[in-house]
Scaffold this motif. Structure first.
Motif, PDB file in Angstrom:
ATOM      1  N   LEU A 228       2.014 -16.084  37.744  1.00 10.80           N
ATOM      2  CA  LEU A 228       0.860 -16.044  36.961  1.00 10.80           C
ATOM      3  C   LEU A 228       0.426 -17.290  36.526  1.00 10.80           C
ATOM      4  N   HIS A 229       1.312 -18.089  36.619  1.00 12.45           N
ATOM      5  CA  HIS A 229       1.093 -19.814  36.211  1.00 12.45           C
ATOM      6  C   HIS A 229       1.086 -20.333  37.501  1.00 12.45           C
ATOM      7  N   LYS A 260      -7.961  -0.521  40.216  1.00 16.43           N
ATOM      8  CA  LYS A 260      -7.029  -0.524  39.036  1.00 16.43           C
ATOM      9  C   LYS A 260      -5.761   0.211  39.361  1.00 16.43           C
ATOM     10  N   ARG A 265      -3.935  -8.356  42.746  1.00 13.10           N
ATOM     11  CA  ARG A 265      -4.897  -9.249  42.130  1.00 13.10           C
ATOM     12  C   ARG A 265      -5.399 -10.530  43.002  1.00 13.10           C
ATOM     13  N   LEU A 266      -6.614 -10.969  42.940  1.00  5.49           N
ATOM     14  CA  LEU A 266      -7.015 -11.983  43.596  1.00  5.49           C
ATOM     15  C   LEU A 266      -6.471 -13.268  43.258  1.00  5.49           C
ATOM     16  N   MET A 267      -5.603 -13.869  43.823  1.00  7.79           N
ATOM     17  CA  MET A 267      -4.748 -14.785  43.425  1.00  7.79           C
ATOM     18  C   MET A 267      -5.670 -16.182  43.327  1.00  7.79           C
ATOM     19  N   GLY A 268      -5.509 -16.894  42.406  1.00  6.24           N
ATOM     20  CA  GLY A 268      -6.538 -18.226  42.288  1.00  6.24           C
ATOM     21  C   GLY A 268      -7.612 -17.739  41.527  1.00  6.24           C
ATOM     22  N   PHE A 269      -7.556 -16.742  40.928  1.00  5.39           N
ATOM     23  CA  PHE A 269      -9.008 -16.323  40.414  1.00  5.39           C
ATOM     24  C   PHE A 269      -8.692 -15.915  39.080  1.00  5.39           C
ATOM     25  N   ARG A 272      -7.173 -17.510  31.799  1.00  2.00           N
ATOM     26  CA  ARG A 272      -7.165 -17.359  30.159  1.00  2.00           C
ATOM     27  C   ARG A 272      -8.138 -18.042  29.329  1.00  2.00           C
ATOM     28  N   TYR A 317     -17.756  -6.885  39.462  1.00  2.17           N
ATOM     29  CA  TYR A 317     -16.459  -6.718  38.769  1.00  2.17           C
ATOM     30  C   TYR A 317     -16.284  -8.199  38.368  1.00  2.17           C
ATOM     31  N   ARG A 321     -16.561  -9.793  34.208  1.00  2.00           N
ATOM     32  CA  ARG A 321     -15.198 -10.368  33.642  1.00  2.00           C
ATOM     33  C   ARG A 321     -15.167 -11.834  33.704  1.00  2.00           C
ATOM     34  N   ASN A 326      -9.910 -20.685  39.928  1.00  2.00           N
ATOM     35  CA  ASN A 326      -9.244 -21.782  39.273  1.00  2.00           C
ATOM     36  C   ASN A 326      -8.862 -22.554  39.910  1.00  2.00           C
ATOM     37  N   ASP A 328      -5.974 -23.385  41.415  1.00  2.03           N
ATOM     38  CA  ASP A 328      -5.089 -23.117  42.440  1.00  2.03           C
ATOM     39  C   ASP A 328      -5.577 -22.577  43.623  1.00  2.03           C
TER      40      ASP A 328
HETATM   41  N1  CMC Z   1      -7.936 -10.327  40.181  1.00  2.00           N
HETATM   42  C1  CMC Z   1      -8.365  -9.054  39.792  1.00  2.00           C
HETATM   43  N2  CMC Z   1      -8.518  -8.700  38.480  1.00  2.00           N
HETATM   44  C2  CMC Z   1      -8.523  -9.753  37.629  1.00  2.00           C
HETATM   45  C3  CMC Z   1      -7.900 -10.903  37.986  1.00  2.00           C
HETATM   46  C4  CMC Z   1      -7.707 -11.265  39.386  1.00  2.00           C
HETATM   47  N3  CMC Z   1      -7.243 -12.437  39.821  1.00  2.00           N
HETATM   48  N4  CMC Z   1      -7.551 -11.512  36.888  1.00  2.00           N
HETATM   49  C5  CMC Z   1      -8.127 -11.007  35.948  1.00  2.00           C
HETATM   50  N5  CMC Z   1      -8.667  -9.627  36.306  1.00  2.00           N
HETATM   51  C6  CMC Z   1      -8.858  -8.482  35.501  1.00  2.00           C
HETATM   52  C7  CMC Z   1      -7.755  -7.933  34.879  1.00  2.00           C
HETATM   53  O1  CMC Z   1      -7.504  -6.868  35.621  1.00  2.00           O
HETATM   54  C8  CMC Z   1      -8.391  -7.420  33.514  1.00  2.00           C
HETATM   55  O2  CMC Z   1      -9.390  -6.313  33.947  1.00  2.00           O
HETATM   56  P1  CMC Z   1      -9.727  -5.009  32.784  1.00  2.00           P
HETATM   57  O3  CMC Z   1     -10.430  -5.722  31.716  1.00  2.00           O
HETATM   58  O4  CMC Z   1     -10.664  -4.148  33.592  1.00  2.00           O
HETATM   59  O5  CMC Z   1      -8.511  -4.611  32.527  1.00  2.00           O
HETATM   60  C9  CMC Z   1      -9.586  -8.605  33.274  1.00  2.00           C
HETATM   61  O6  CMC Z   1      -9.702  -9.147  34.587  1.00  2.00           O
HETATM   62  C10 CMC Z   1      -8.929  -9.623  32.120  1.00  2.00           C
HETATM   63  O7  CMC Z   1      -7.732 -10.160  32.741  1.00  2.00           O
HETATM   64  P2  CMC Z   1      -6.400 -10.427  32.084  1.00  2.00           P
HETATM   65  O8  CMC Z   1      -5.162 -10.331  32.811  1.00  2.00           O
HETATM   66  O9  CMC Z   1      -6.496  -9.664  30.759  1.00  2.00           O
HETATM   67  O10 CMC Z   1      -6.672 -11.842  31.678  1.00  2.00           O
HETATM   68  P3  CMC Z   1      -5.646 -12.914  31.186  1.00  2.00           P
HETATM   69  O11 CMC Z   1      -6.293 -13.932  30.397  1.00  2.00           O
HETATM   70  O12 CMC Z   1      -4.464 -12.318  30.268  1.00  2.00           O
HETATM   71  O13 CMC Z   1      -4.954 -13.235  32.544  1.00  2.00           O
HETATM   72  C11 CMC Z   1      -4.626 -14.716  34.509  1.00  2.00           C
HETATM   73  C12 CMC Z   1      -5.306 -14.519  33.052  1.00  2.00           C
HETATM   74  C13 CMC Z   1      -4.875 -16.195  35.003  1.00  2.00           C
HETATM   75  C14 CMC Z   1      -3.110 -14.568  34.479  1.00  2.00           C
HETATM   76  C15 CMC Z   1      -5.275 -13.674  35.373  1.00  2.00           C
HETATM   77  O14 CMC Z   1      -6.581 -14.006  35.622  1.00  2.00           O
HETATM   78  C16 CMC Z   1      -4.509 -13.601  36.698  1.00  2.00           C
HETATM   79  O15 CMC Z   1      -3.725 -12.861  36.963  1.00  2.00           O
HETATM   80  N6  CMC Z   1      -4.984 -14.354  38.004  1.00  2.00           N
HETATM   81  C17 CMC Z   1      -4.369 -14.478  39.017  1.00  2.00           C
HETATM   82  C18 CMC Z   1      -3.500 -15.333  38.987  1.00  2.00           C
HETATM   83  C19 CMC Z   1      -3.762 -16.939  39.087  1.00  2.00           C
HETATM   84  O16 CMC Z   1      -4.496 -17.034  39.701  1.00  2.00           O
HETATM   85  N7  CMC Z   1      -2.908 -17.643  38.102  1.00  2.00           N
HETATM   86  C20 CMC Z   1      -3.330 -19.229  38.124  1.00  2.00           C
HETATM   87  C21 CMC Z   1      -3.898 -19.353  36.637  1.00  2.00           C
HETATM   88  S1  CMC Z   1      -4.664 -21.170  36.596  1.00  2.00           S
HETATM   89  C22 CMC Z   1      -3.238 -21.999  36.853  1.00  2.00           C
HETATM   90  C23 CMC Z   1      -2.439 -22.106  35.708  1.00  2.00           C
HETATM   91  O17 CMC Z   1      -2.641 -22.260  34.434  1.00  2.00           O
HETATM   92  O18 CMC Z   1      -1.118 -21.943  35.995  1.00  2.00           O
END
Ligand code: CMC
Length: 392
Positions: A228-229, A260, A265-269, A272, A317, A321, A326, A328
């Motif tokens: 996730l990071h 759901k 999850r769409l990685m790279g999207f 926080r 969707y 949201r 991002n 990555d």
């Molecule tokens: N694909 C599908 N749905 C998503 C995604 C995604 N990549 N990211 C967030 N959502 C949805 C999530 O299911 C939630 O929906 P609902 O409100 O209906 O429950 C809503 O969007 C809010 O997401 P969250 O998980 O509560 O948000 P968060 O701030 O806790 O998480 C995140 C942020 C980066 C962990 C998350 O967006 C994610 O898992 N992304 C994919 C992994 C990724 O690309 N990570 C790299 C982050 S950038 C580099 C770094 O800092 O390391």
């Protein structure tokens, strides 16, 4: 104990004041020490940005020379470190090796354990860390492919030296391509700091107990490893390859990401903090196009990534949201183009993030912050009596 505010994931809790990185997630602004990321990515190089983050201002020509020369001269690692490296199976993930070997620096430089190091001593610890991480990172790759390691070449600049240690063979030199060196500098700059993210907060929390810089950074590397990071850049390429192998239907995967009941999850999207375009993603997308063109590479995975992005940016969707690509999302495509294997992507992120970790650790110490110690809201059993095992 009084009243405890609960904020899981610290979504709204500031853990510190900091003068290093400014981030406005609503507007998509990122600045290091006040300098816009766009200008730094375009005009600076990684070592200069590292100096800026760690010491607070852009170096003069002499300061920059001194800093980069010292880093060059410390890239060699103790031969005994190779024995530790040799103990790892070749299947070991390079992030595990990186974290272990950075932690082992405490054994080679026990003076780093002293929380009251003088400025000169701390500067030397910082130089050693900046220098040796590139050697350790490249060696972790050589270990994974069962090849002998390459020793650093002091005459090379930081990025060229890293590429040499990664890609030269005992029988063959690696030809340094300026396009590749530029791309690497840009990627490392874009990853160099990102205020209080998970790994940086880890570095600060571990360091707040007066743990050494090396142990604190080793802990940060472990945090960064999570998918996730920092692990997301590897996950993005694996996802794109999966989509390609599945016939290239990006719509199908957009649907999966929205479902759901599906863990996909769409990685790279998503991010926080960014609820707008990640400014780093914009720069990297452009750089990916430029690098692939300059190297004459046609990667079908780049087309899939662009299709996915287009589809997501037009889908309610993701729009509702505020999920944008991002940092990555496109970085892995550049890493692939310059020959870096997928399981090294997160190591590349660590190389880039190191100056940020150092700067944040140093700032925390200089500000004499207290030990980090979050509270909790207890939800377990109330008091109960012990029952002997035979009666349970
Ligand atoms: N694909 C599908 N749905 C998503 C995604 C995604 N990549 N990211 C967030 N959502 C949805 C999530 O299911 C939630 O929906 P609902 O409100 O209906 O429950 C809503 O969007 C809010 O997401 P969250 O998980 O509560 O948000 P968060 O701030 O806790 O998480 C995140 C942020 C980066 C962990 C998350 O967006 C994610 O898992 N992304 C994919 C992994 C990724 O690309 N990570 C790299 C982050 S950038 C580099 C770094 O800092 O390391």
């Amino acid at each position: 104990s009084g009243y405890i505010t609960l904020d899981s994931g610290y979504k709204n809790t500031g853990a510190t004041t900091s003068a290093i990185t400014f981030l406005d997630g609503e507007k998509g602004i990122l600045r290091y020490r006040g300098y816009p990321i766009e200008q730094l990515a375009e005009k600076s190089n990684f070592i200069e940005v590292a100096y800026l983050l760690i010491y607070g201002s852009l170096p003069t020509a002499d300061e920059l020379n001194d800093f980069s020369n010292k880093i060059r001269l410390h890239t060699l690692v103790n031969e005994d470190m190779r024995k530790i490296l040799d103990g790892f199976p070749s299947a070991a993930h390079p992030m595990g090796i990186l974290s272990a070997l950075i932690s082992s620096l405490t054994a080679f430089y026990p003076e780093s354990l002293n929380p009251n190091q003088s400025k000169e001593e701390l500067d030397l610890s910082i130089i050693r860390l900046m220098a040796k991480i590139s050697t350790i990172a490249a060696w972790s790759y050589k270990n994974s492919i069962g090849h002998p390691v390459n020793y650093p070449k002091n005459k090379l600049d930081y990025c060229s030296n890293f590429l040499h240690m990664m890609f030269a063979y005992p029988t063959e030199d690696y030809e340094i391509n300026p396009v590749v060196v530029d791309a690497l500098n840009k990627l490392l700059i874009l990853h160099a700091d990102h205020e209080q993210n998970c790994s940086t907060s880890t570095v600060r929390l571990v360091g707040s107990a007066n743990a050494s810089l090396y142990s604190s950074v080793s802990a940060g590397i472990s945090a960064l490893w999570g998918p996730l990071h920092g692990g997301a850049n590897q996950a993005v390429i694996e996802m794109l390859e999966q989509i390609k192998a599945d016939g290239g239907d990006s719509k199908k995967f957009i649907a999966k990401a929205k479902d759901k009941d599906d863990p996909f999850r769409l990685m790279g999207f998503g991010h926080r903090v960014y609820k707008n375009f990640d400014p780093r993603a914009k720069i990297i997308k452009k750089a990916a196009d430029e690098v692939l063109t300059a190297l004459g590479i046609n990667d079908p995975i780049l087309d899939i990534a662009k299709e996915l992005e287009e589809a997501a940016l037009n889908d309610p969707y993701f729009v509702d949201r505020k999920l944008y690509p991002n940092v990555d999302f496109y970085s892995g495509i550049i890493y692939r183009a310059i020959g870096i294997p997928t399981d090294m992507f997160t190591v590349m992120f660590a190389l880039g993030r190191l100056p940020g970790w150092i700067a944040q650790w140093k700032e925390m110490r200089e500000n004499k912050e207290p030990i980090g110690r979050p509270r909790q809201v207890y939800t377990g059993e109330t008091e109960r009596d012990y029952i002997p095992v035979e009666k349970r």
